[in-house]
Design a protein around this motif. Structure first.
Motif, PDB file in Angstrom:
ATOM      1  N   LEU A   1     -11.491 -67.682  70.307  1.00 17.88           N
ATOM      2  CA  LEU A   1     -10.685 -68.864  70.611  1.00 17.88           C
ATOM      3  C   LEU A   1      -9.268 -68.457  70.978  1.00 17.88           C
ATOM      4  CD1 LEU A   1     -11.791 -71.354  67.787  1.00 17.88           C
ATOM      5  CD2 LEU A   1     -12.563 -71.288  70.169  1.00 17.88           C
ATOM      6  N   GLU A   2      -8.725 -67.462  70.283  1.00 18.28           N
ATOM      7  CA  GLU A   2      -7.378 -66.975  70.580  1.00 18.28           C
ATOM      8  C   GLU A   2      -7.305 -66.424  71.996  1.00 18.28           C
ATOM      9  OE1 GLU A   2      -3.633 -66.960  69.510  1.00 18.28           O
ATOM     10  OE2 GLU A   2      -5.043 -67.159  67.845  1.00 18.28           O
ATOM     11  N   LEU A   3      -8.312 -65.637  72.363  1.00 19.43           N
ATOM     12  CA  LEU A   3      -8.344 -65.073  73.719  1.00 19.43           C
ATOM     13  C   LEU A   3      -8.509 -66.173  74.764  1.00 19.43           C
ATOM     14  CD1 LEU A   3     -10.576 -61.948  73.068  1.00 19.43           C
ATOM     15  CD2 LEU A   3      -8.187 -61.917  73.804  1.00 19.43           C
ATOM     16  N   ALA A   4      -9.398 -67.108  74.485  1.00 16.11           N
ATOM     17  CA  ALA A   4      -9.656 -68.180  75.450  1.00 16.11           C
ATOM     18  C   ALA A   4      -8.424 -69.047  75.669  1.00 16.11           C
ATOM     19  CB  ALA A   4     -10.821 -69.036  74.977  1.00 16.11           C
ATOM     20  N   ASP A   5      -7.637 -69.229  74.629  1.00 16.03           N
ATOM     21  CA  ASP A   5      -6.445 -70.064  74.725  1.00 16.03           C
ATOM     22  C   ASP A   5      -5.430 -69.503  75.714  1.00 16.03           C
ATOM     23  OD1 ASP A   5      -4.994 -72.402  73.732  1.00 16.03           O
ATOM     24  OD2 ASP A   5      -3.621 -70.957  72.811  1.00 16.03           O
TER      25      ASP A   5
ATOM     26  N   THR B   1     -15.741 -69.267  74.887  1.00 19.91           N
ATOM     27  CA  THR B   1     -15.880 -70.479  74.072  1.00 19.91           C
ATOM     28  C   THR B   1     -17.320 -70.980  74.013  1.00 19.91           C
ATOM     29  OG1 THR B   1     -15.291 -71.850  75.987  1.00 19.91           O
ATOM     30  CG2 THR B   1     -13.519 -71.227  74.485  1.00 19.91           C
ATOM     31  N   THR B   2     -18.258 -70.129  74.415  1.00 22.24           N
ATOM     32  CA  THR B   2     -19.680 -70.448  74.315  1.00 22.24           C
ATOM     33  C   THR B   2     -20.307 -69.564  73.242  1.00 22.24           C
ATOM     34  OG1 THR B   2     -19.856 -71.108  76.636  1.00 22.24           O
ATOM     35  CG2 THR B   2     -21.897 -70.481  75.520  1.00 22.24           C
ATOM     36  N   PHE B   3     -20.992 -70.189  72.310  1.00 24.38           N
ATOM     37  CA  PHE B   3     -21.594 -69.460  71.200  1.00 24.38           C
ATOM     38  C   PHE B   3     -23.087 -69.802  71.130  1.00 24.38           C
ATOM     39  CE2 PHE B   3     -17.226 -70.731  70.210  1.00 24.38           C
ATOM     40  CZ  PHE B   3     -16.622 -69.477  70.088  1.00 24.38           C
TER      41      PHE B   3
ATOM     42  N   VAL C   1     -14.792 -75.246  64.068  1.00 21.26           N
ATOM     43  CA  VAL C   1     -14.095 -74.995  65.334  1.00 21.26           C
ATOM     44  C   VAL C   1     -13.415 -76.269  65.830  1.00 21.26           C
ATOM     45  CG1 VAL C   1     -14.443 -74.399  67.762  1.00 21.26           C
ATOM     46  CG2 VAL C   1     -15.535 -73.037  65.978  1.00 21.26           C
ATOM     47  N   ARG C   2     -14.075 -77.390  65.669  1.00 22.29           N
ATOM     48  CA  ARG C   2     -13.475 -78.653  66.109  1.00 22.29           C
ATOM     49  C   ARG C   2     -12.149 -78.891  65.392  1.00 22.29           C
ATOM     50  NH1 ARG C   2     -16.003 -82.962  68.778  1.00 22.29           N
ATOM     51  NH2 ARG C   2     -14.385 -84.435  69.416  1.00 22.29           N
ATOM     52  N   SER C   3     -12.117 -78.623  64.075  1.00 22.32           N
ATOM     53  CA  SER C   3     -10.876 -78.832  63.327  1.00 22.32           C
ATOM     54  C   SER C   3      -9.835 -77.766  63.659  1.00 22.32           C
ATOM     55  CB  SER C   3     -11.165 -78.820  61.825  1.00 22.32           C
ATOM     56  OG  SER C   3     -11.617 -77.547  61.405  1.00 22.32           O
ATOM     57  N   ALA C   4     -10.287 -76.577  64.062  1.00 16.11           N
ATOM     58  CA  ALA C   4      -9.358 -75.478  64.350  1.00 16.11           C
ATOM     59  C   ALA C   4      -8.667 -75.628  65.701  1.00 16.11           C
ATOM     60  CB  ALA C   4     -10.103 -74.139  64.310  1.00 16.11           C
ATOM     61  N   LEU C   5      -9.167 -76.510  66.570  1.00 15.23           N
ATOM     62  CA  LEU C   5      -8.611 -76.613  67.925  1.00 15.23           C
ATOM     63  C   LEU C   5      -7.147 -77.033  67.941  1.00 15.23           C
ATOM     64  CD1 LEU C   5     -11.534 -78.163  70.020  1.00 15.23           C
ATOM     65  CD2 LEU C   5     -10.705 -75.805  69.981  1.00 15.23           C
TER      66      LEU C   5
ATOM     67  N   ARG D   1      -9.584 -77.618  74.614  1.00 16.92           N
ATOM     68  CA  ARG D   1     -10.019 -78.967  74.266  1.00 16.92           C
ATOM     69  C   ARG D   1     -11.468 -78.934  73.798  1.00 16.92           C
ATOM     70  NH1 ARG D   1      -7.535 -79.541  79.151  1.00 16.92           N
ATOM     71  NH2 ARG D   1      -9.523 -79.946  80.213  1.00 16.92           N
ATOM     72  N   ALA D   2     -11.896 -79.998  73.161  1.00 16.93           N
ATOM     73  CA  ALA D   2     -13.240 -80.044  72.588  1.00 16.93           C
ATOM     74  C   ALA D   2     -14.315 -79.792  73.639  1.00 16.93           C
ATOM     75  CB  ALA D   2     -13.463 -81.397  71.917  1.00 16.93           C
TER      76      ALA D   2
END
Length: 445
Positions: A145-149, A161-163, A183-187, A194-195
């Motif tokens: 998620l850090e990298l994707a951001d 962001t695909t698992f 993950v939803r809460s971590a966004l 975004r979700a």
């Protein structure tokens, strides 16, 4: 005369329960109890999805073996057993090899993740049976998620962001359900994500999730997953995978940087090297858990094929519920063989199963009933607290749950587990199965 020595191999549900039973049943000084196990804790595996999702502190899913006051721990991995010489060969963490003799042997080494002969599987997939793997998966998800951001390219960001999770048994289903919520809460910590950027996919060759449950409960679990935007690919299987792609047998290719493999278990490879009769890699035992022709050896749990006396002609399923009860039965029968008590065959009617899907959602089948929603979540939580074998552990887990309901979970990746240590081929011993149907996930109930 020297005291008889009882050696137990493995501290999973079966081995740990057996030793607790032996300590209760045997008078002090009646026998020497020795446990061979690589770690100094018993892992309560049903809590691993909550460890991965940051609900439970990793140490709180581990029950210290030092609580076995009359048992001597011999730390290390059992790498060989000589039935004729009655010795177990043990290799410790430093690579030192030693042997230990026994008068009674209890084989409860558990299972390993079952892998198939799929190109790229052992190099690029990650299992989900140990604390190391659970901690790694949480940190790996956060790192991606850090990298994707920080990425602007949509296709590259989508891969991070695909698992993908393979296996819709208990482990895979609970992991996806818990991690989707986490993950939803971590966004909130990743302002450019975004979700709709997050994609969870669960793949299974069967036709139901949680196939060991009643079809109605299975459908309810499926509805919960889909309501959380989890893509459920039933009737599909992985054909091959690389570091950044997953190829399914329906011709679909998914760009993905993390695949979690929960598609069944196999008996510990050690049991297949003993020259004893086996069935699907597990030792064939009698209803008393004894190995035919070897009155000094018993086997149980995932290491054994145990006849189910409540269903004539069938065998006991590989569940933690049966492993724990078999441990109690093994303790009773081993103690009887040493002159304390009376031996009896193992008989236990399954009490049902539970699956915790997080967020106050669960499905449960206690005593044949069908329960969903918050009532099922309460039953599931109560069962876990009851099944945890130490009062201190129960209190810590209950405190973890209370804290998770009051404050948001931390979204930091500490890098505690290096990538190499979490590779499927290194994190566990594997049994390669070229063609077989995956077994359903283990149920804790």
């Amino acid at each position: 005369m020297a005291k008889p020595r009882v050696v137990v191999v493995g501290a999973g549900f079966g081995g740990f329960s057996c030793l607790r039973g032996l300590e209760r049943r045997l008078p002090r000084g009646a026998a020497e109890l020795v446990l061979v196990n690589p770690s100094d804790y018993h892992l309560y595996t049903p809590l691993l999805p909550q460890v991965a999702a940051g609900v439970i502190n990793p140490a709180d899913a581990a029950v210290p073996l030092r609580g076995l006051r009359r048992t001597r721990l011999k730390p290390g991995e059992a790498i060989g057993i000589d039935l004729d010489a009655r010795t177990v060969t043990v290799r410790d963490r430093d690579g030192n090899v030693s042997g230990i003799g026994w008068d009674r042997l209890v084989l409860a080494p558990g299972s390993v993740t079952r892998a198939f002969d799929i190109p790229g599987l052992t190099e690029h997939a990650h299992g989900f049976k140990t604390i190391i793997e659970a901690v790694y998966l949480r940190e790996r998800v956060l790192a991606q998620l850090e990298l994707a951001d920080g990425l602007r390219d949509g296709a590259e960001r989508a891969a991070y962001t695909t698992f993908v999770v393979v296996g819709a048994g208990l482990a895979g289903t609970e992991y996806v359900a818990q991690m989707r919520m986490f993950v939803r809460s971590a966004l909130a910590a990743y302002p450019r994500l975004r979700a709709e950027h997050i994609r969870w996919i669960i793949v299974d060759p069967g036709h139901r999730v949680l196939s060991h449950l009643d079809p109605g409960l299975s459908e309810r679990a499926l509805a919960i997953l889909r309501a959380r935007d989890v893509e459920v690919r039933l009737g599909a299987a992985v054909d091959r995978l690389t570091a950044d792609t997953v190829h399914l047998n329906d011709g679909t290719t998914v760009a993905c940087r993390l695949l979690v493999w929960t598609a069944g278990v196999a008996a510990c490879p050690l049991v297949g090297e003993l020259g004893l009769p086996t069935e699907k890699g597990r030792i064939v035992v009698g209803a008393d858990l004894g190995v035919p022709g070897r009155p000094d050896v018993v086997a149980l749990g995932d290491a054994a094929v145990v006849p189910d006396l409540t269903r004539p002609g069938s065998v006991c399923p590989q569940t933690a519920q049966h492993a724990m009860r078999q441990g109690h039965a093994a303790a009773r029968n081993v103690a009887a063989g040493l002159g304390h008590g009376r031996a009896r065959p193992y008989r236990h009617r399954d009490l049902g199963a539970v699956a915790d899907l997080g967020g106050g959602q669960a499905v449960a089948a206690p005593f044949g009933l069908r329960v969903t929603g918050r009532a099922a979540a309460a039953i599931t939580g109560a069962y876990h607290l009851f099944a945890l074998p130490a009062a201190g552990t129960r209190l810590r887990v209950a405190a973890d749950w209370a804290l998770a309901g009051l404050v948001s979970r931390q979204t930091v990746s500490l890098g505690l587990v290096p990538d190499a240590a979490a590779e499927l081929s290194r994190a566990e011993q594997l049994s390669i199965q070229p063609s077989a149907e995956p077994e359903p996930g283990r149920t804790p109930a």
